[in-house]
Each structure stands twice: as C-alpha cells, then as structure tokens.
Design a protein around this motif. Structure first.
Motif, mmCIF file in Angstrom:
data_model
loop_
_atom_site.group_PDB
_atom_site.id
_atom_site.type_symbol
_atom_site.label_atom_id
_atom_site.label_comp_id
_atom_site.label_asym_id
_atom_site.label_seq_id
_atom_site.Cartn_x
_atom_site.Cartn_y
_atom_site.Cartn_z
ATOM 1 N N SER A 247 50.494 42.759 46.075
ATOM 2 C CA SER A 247 49.353 42.403 45.793
ATOM 3 C C SER A 247 48.988 41.540 44.622
ATOM 4 O O SER A 247 48.299 40.813 44.660
ATOM 5 C CB SER A 247 48.619 44.083 45.225
ATOM 6 N N ASN B 19 44.113 36.173 48.649
ATOM 7 C CA ASN B 19 43.391 37.292 48.727
ATOM 8 C C ASN B 19 41.720 36.941 48.707
ATOM 9 O O ASN B 19 41.552 36.070 47.989
ATOM 10 C CB ASN B 19 43.621 38.567 47.982
ATOM 11 N N ARG C 254 43.304 44.977 53.752
ATOM 12 C CA ARG C 254 44.814 45.199 52.934
ATOM 13 C C ARG C 254 45.103 46.605 52.432
ATOM 14 O O ARG C 254 46.125 46.786 52.634
ATOM 15 C CB ARG C 254 44.599 44.043 51.781
ATOM 16 N N ALA D 261 49.229 49.202 45.498
ATOM 17 C CA ALA D 261 48.534 48.049 46.227
ATOM 18 C C ALA D 261 47.129 47.905 45.428
ATOM 19 O O ALA D 261 46.783 47.133 45.143
ATOM 20 C CB ALA D 261 48.188 48.473 47.723
#
Length: 132
Positions: A15, A24, A32, A90
């Motif tokens: 992440s 992202n 995700r 995450a």
C-alpha cells in the motif's frame, strides 16, 4: 502473532509503495482492499491448516489434552489474526495519508500495535472458547 505481523507489514508495504509511486487511483481503493482481504484470508487459512496438522501430528508423540480442539483453536485463531493483520496493513497507510501523516514513517507503529492488541485478544478468546 509473528506470522500475522509479517502479513500486516507486507500488506502495508504494498500500500505504501502504491501511494508513493502514484499507482493507486480513487476507483482502485475498493478492489485493492478486496484483493488484500482475500489474500490475507488465503494466507491465514493456509497457515492455520498447516499448524492444525502439525498439532495433530505432535499429539501422536506428545500427550496433549484434546488435540483436535487445540488444532481447531490454532487454525481459527491464525486465520482470524492473519486476516485482520493483512487487511489492517493494507488499510492503515491510506488512513494515515488521508489524515495528512506520512504513511511510510507511521505505518509500522500502527500495524505492530494493532497486531499485538488484536492478536493476543483473538488468541485468548478463541482458546478460551474452544480449548479451555
């Protein structure tokens, strides 16, 4: 707990890397998190089943009271702890970024703390409910 901590740190690394490289996107967050959750569940179930099998094999050589319940307790606890650690790992970098904090600096502290608190709690609750 160490296995769950490793899962959480690995998920957070992915992440943080996506945040720092800009890979992202806003529409990417949900998928995700689902991928990280499913990966954490798979890891937890795999590790839990292996540990349960090892407990059952050990019970053939070492007298353990209720080895099936001990194996089940270990499998459930490892699955839960690893799933929570991977999911939190995450998620935490994104939460820290939204709060204006540097996820690369602060993520490890939060993951270690949540893993320690929830890990011990889950292990004791599962063991108390199923084994003791």
């Amino acid at each position: 707990m160490a296995t769950a901590g490793n899962a959480g740190i690995q998920a957070s690394t992915v992440s943080v890397q996506s945040l720092t490289t800009g890979t992202n996107w806003r529409g990417d967050f949900g998928p995700r998190m689902v991928r990280e959750f499913l990966g954490a569940v798979f890891n937890g179930v795999s590790i839990g089943l292996i540990t349960a099998l090892l407990v059952l094999v050990a019970s053939l050589f070492i007298p353990l009271p209720q080895p099936q319940m001990l194996a089940l307790s270990a499998a459930i606890a490892l699955t839960l702890v690893t799933t929570i650690a991977g999911t939190m790992g995450a998620l935490i970098p994104f939460v820290l970024r939204s709060l204006g904090l540097d996820p690369a600096v602060a993520t490890g502290i939060f993951i270690t703390t949540t893993n320690d608190v929830f890990g011990v709690l889950i292990f004791f609750v599962v063991a108390s409910a199923l084994y003791l």
